[in-house]
Design a protein around this motif. Structure first.
Motif, PDB file in Angstrom:
ATOM      1  N   ILE A 172     -49.678 -24.402 -25.972  1.00  0.00           N
ATOM      2  CA  ILE A 172     -49.392 -24.818 -27.349  1.00  0.00           C
ATOM      3  C   ILE A 172     -47.951 -25.301 -27.331  1.00  0.00           C
ATOM      4  O   ILE A 172     -47.060 -24.558 -26.891  1.00  0.00           O
ATOM      5  N   ALA A 173     -47.698 -26.535 -27.765  1.00  0.00           N
ATOM      6  CA  ALA A 173     -46.362 -27.102 -27.629  1.00  0.00           C
ATOM      7  C   ALA A 173     -45.968 -27.927 -28.845  1.00  0.00           C
ATOM      8  O   ALA A 173     -46.782 -28.659 -29.401  1.00  0.00           O
ATOM      9  N   GLY A 174     -44.695 -27.792 -29.240  1.00  0.00           N
ATOM     10  CA  GLY A 174     -44.171 -28.548 -30.367  1.00  0.00           C
ATOM     11  C   GLY A 174     -42.697 -28.262 -30.557  1.00  0.00           C
ATOM     12  O   GLY A 174     -42.007 -27.868 -29.619  1.00  0.00           O
ATOM     13  N   PHE A 175     -42.212 -28.459 -31.771  1.00  0.00           N
ATOM     14  CA  PHE A 175     -40.827 -28.149 -32.113  1.00  0.00           C
ATOM     15  C   PHE A 175     -40.699 -26.670 -32.449  1.00  0.00           C
ATOM     16  O   PHE A 175     -41.632 -26.072 -32.995  1.00  0.00           O
ATOM     17  N   GLY A 176     -39.517 -26.096 -32.170  1.00  0.00           N
ATOM     18  CA  GLY A 176     -39.216 -24.767 -32.662  1.00  0.00           C
ATOM     19  C   GLY A 176     -39.268 -24.804 -34.177  1.00  0.00           C
ATOM     20  O   GLY A 176     -38.861 -25.781 -34.786  1.00  0.00           O
ATOM     21  N   GLY A 177     -39.819 -23.762 -34.786  1.00  0.00           N
ATOM     22  CA  GLY A 177     -39.942 -23.731 -36.237  1.00  0.00           C
ATOM     23  C   GLY A 177     -41.322 -24.141 -36.732  1.00  0.00           C
ATOM     24  O   GLY A 177     -41.628 -23.985 -37.906  1.00  0.00           O
ATOM     25  N   GLN A 178     -42.180 -24.665 -35.836  1.00  0.00           N
ATOM     26  CA  GLN A 178     -43.544 -25.051 -36.238  1.00  0.00           C
ATOM     27  C   GLN A 178     -44.522 -23.881 -36.110  1.00  0.00           C
ATOM     28  O   GLN A 178     -45.687 -24.038 -36.417  1.00  0.00           O
ATOM     29  N   GLY A 179     -44.062 -22.750 -35.622  1.00  0.00           N
ATOM     30  CA  GLY A 179     -44.949 -21.609 -35.473  1.00  0.00           C
ATOM     31  C   GLY A 179     -45.727 -21.620 -34.180  1.00  0.00           C
ATOM     32  O   GLY A 179     -46.758 -20.963 -34.056  1.00  0.00           O
ATOM     33  N   GLY A 205     -36.072 -26.930 -34.193  1.00  0.00           N
ATOM     34  CA  GLY A 205     -35.803 -28.330 -33.899  1.00  0.00           C
ATOM     35  C   GLY A 205     -35.866 -28.656 -32.418  1.00  0.00           C
ATOM     36  O   GLY A 205     -36.116 -29.779 -32.042  1.00  0.00           O
ATOM     37  N   GLY A 206     -35.639 -27.666 -31.556  1.00  0.00           N
ATOM     38  CA  GLY A 206     -35.787 -27.879 -30.116  1.00  0.00           C
ATOM     39  C   GLY A 206     -37.255 -27.756 -29.750  1.00  0.00           C
ATOM     40  O   GLY A 206     -38.083 -27.373 -30.563  1.00  0.00           O
ATOM     41  N   THR A 207     -37.593 -28.080 -28.515  1.00  0.00           N
ATOM     42  CA  THR A 207     -38.996 -27.965 -28.133  1.00  0.00           C
ATOM     43  C   THR A 207     -39.310 -26.519 -27.754  1.00  0.00           C
ATOM     44  O   THR A 207     -38.457 -25.790 -27.263  1.00  0.00           O
ATOM     45  N   ALA A 208     -40.535 -26.129 -28.037  1.00  0.00           N
ATOM     46  CA  ALA A 208     -41.018 -24.787 -27.725  1.00  0.00           C
ATOM     47  C   ALA A 208     -42.455 -24.919 -27.259  1.00  0.00           C
ATOM     48  O   ALA A 208     -43.185 -25.785 -27.727  1.00  0.00           O
ATOM     49  N   ASN A 209     -42.826 -24.087 -26.300  1.00  0.00           N
ATOM     50  CA  ASN A 209     -44.232 -24.029 -25.931  1.00  0.00           C
ATOM     51  C   ASN A 209     -44.569 -22.623 -25.480  1.00  0.00           C
ATOM     52  O   ASN A 209     -43.691 -21.825 -25.162  1.00  0.00           O
ATOM     53  N   VAL A 210     -45.848 -22.334 -25.495  1.00  0.00           N
ATOM     54  CA  VAL A 210     -46.326 -21.026 -25.080  1.00  0.00           C
ATOM     55  C   VAL A 210     -47.633 -21.219 -24.320  1.00  0.00           C
ATOM     56  O   VAL A 210     -48.478 -22.022 -24.699  1.00  0.00           O
ATOM     57  N   THR A 211     -47.746 -20.512 -23.215  1.00  0.00           N
ATOM     58  CA  THR A 211     -48.979 -20.483 -22.439  1.00  0.00           C
ATOM     59  C   THR A 211     -49.712 -19.199 -22.793  1.00  0.00           C
ATOM     60  O   THR A 211     -49.119 -18.115 -22.753  1.00  0.00           O
ATOM     61  N   VAL A 212     -50.973 -19.332 -23.158  1.00  0.00           N
ATOM     62  CA  VAL A 212     -51.809 -18.182 -23.472  1.00  0.00           C
ATOM     63  C   VAL A 212     -53.037 -18.249 -22.568  1.00  0.00           C
ATOM     64  O   VAL A 212     -53.671 -19.301 -22.454  1.00  0.00           O
ATOM     65  N   LEU A 261     -48.027 -30.707 -30.837  1.00  0.00           N
ATOM     66  CA  LEU A 261     -47.535 -30.879 -32.201  1.00  0.00           C
ATOM     67  C   LEU A 261     -46.335 -31.805 -32.318  1.00  0.00           C
ATOM     68  O   LEU A 261     -45.780 -31.943 -33.405  1.00  0.00           O
ATOM     69  N   ASN A 262     -45.916 -32.438 -31.231  1.00  0.00           N
ATOM     70  CA  ASN A 262     -44.843 -33.443 -31.321  1.00  0.00           C
ATOM     71  C   ASN A 262     -44.936 -34.412 -30.143  1.00  0.00           C
ATOM     72  O   ASN A 262     -45.665 -34.174 -29.172  1.00  0.00           O
ATOM     73  N   GLN A 263     -44.196 -35.523 -30.237  1.00  0.00           N
ATOM     74  CA  GLN A 263     -44.284 -36.574 -29.222  1.00  0.00           C
ATOM     75  C   GLN A 263     -43.799 -36.103 -27.851  1.00  0.00           C
ATOM     76  O   GLN A 263     -44.420 -36.398 -26.842  1.00  0.00           O
ATOM     77  N   GLN A 264     -42.677 -35.361 -27.815  1.00  0.00           N
ATOM     78  CA  GLN A 264     -42.164 -34.893 -26.519  1.00  0.00           C
ATOM     79  C   GLN A 264     -43.211 -34.052 -25.791  1.00  0.00           C
ATOM     80  O   GLN A 264     -43.381 -34.157 -24.580  1.00  0.00           O
ATOM     81  N   SER A 265     -43.922 -33.230 -26.552  1.00  0.00           N
ATOM     82  CA  SER A 265     -44.962 -32.393 -25.949  1.00  0.00           C
ATOM     83  C   SER A 265     -46.150 -33.227 -25.495  1.00  0.00           C
ATOM     84  O   SER A 265     -46.752 -32.945 -24.458  1.00  0.00           O
ATOM     85  N   MET A 266     -46.484 -34.275 -26.249  1.00  0.00           N
ATOM     86  CA  MET A 266     -47.560 -35.173 -25.840  1.00  0.00           C
ATOM     87  C   MET A 266     -47.191 -35.822 -24.506  1.00  0.00           C
ATOM     88  O   MET A 266     -48.004 -35.861 -23.578  1.00  0.00           O
TER      89      MET A 266
END
Length: 189
Positions: A7-14, A45-52, A73-78
């Motif tokens: 799961i990957a996106g910006f910090g703050g997106q949950g 605002g920074g990128t965050a991801n989690v492996t589950v 959830l964001n372009q950088q993660s895509m």
């Protein structure tokens, strides 16, 4: 059954809490679970991801190079994770802010407009639960009642009054995820 998810996106997106809720839900179902967060020092605002990883067998390593499912959830993660979905796997994404949509034809791609739906619900903080609901519609790997238990475990008690709103958001996500066909997009352009 083993499901390996990024799961990957910006910090703050949950992103991290979505992963934590999935992990707790797996524990409630007596599954083996791995939850491994990764985020930049700037957090919001920074990128965050989690492996589950959820499995009915022992998990040998939390480190993965390829995933069964990517929730983006964001372009950088895509840009970073589209190529890491195993052939035949699933990519779920929110199109908000995505300029370069996925192009792979060897995976199943789904789109969920979680940002718009959260705005319509009047609470941007349920965005991640809408996306989680969409994921669970496509891959019902944990039962809804276990997700609610996972919410109770991961939310501080002072926020437990928000659990019904989160449950509505999960249902909204289940009802609003749609298949995205790369072939259809290539023909249009």
């Amino acid at each position: 059954m083993t499901e390996e998810i990024i799961i990957a996106g910006f910090g703050g997106q949950g992103v991290l809490s979505m992963g934590k809720i999935l992990a707790y839900s797996g524990i409630m179902q007596d599954e083996e679970v791995s939850w491994m967060p990764s985020y930049g020092p700037e957090m919001r605002g920074g990128t965050a991801n989690v492996t589950v990883i959820l499995s009915d067998e022992r998990i040998s390593s939390p480190y993965l190079k390829l995933y069964d499912t990517a929730i983006i959830l964001n372009q950088q993660s895509m840009d970073k994770f589209e190529k890491t979905v195993k052939p035949g796997g699933v990519l779920i994404y929110d199109p908000n802010g995505i300029l370069a949509h996925p192009t792979r034809t060897d995976i199943d791609i789904y789109q969920i407009d979680g940002n718009r739906l959260a705005t319509e619900m009047g609470n941007k903080k349920v965005f991640n639960m809408i996306v989680l609901g969409g994921f669970l519609k496509i891959k019902p790997i944990v039962k809804l009642e276990n997700v609610i238990e996972g919410l109770k475990k991961s939310l501080p008690e002072r926020y437990h009054h928000l659990i019904p709103l989160n449950e509505k958001a999960i249902t909204k996500g289940m009802d609003n995820i749609f298949s995205y066909k790369v072939e259809d997009q290539l023909v249009d352009h």
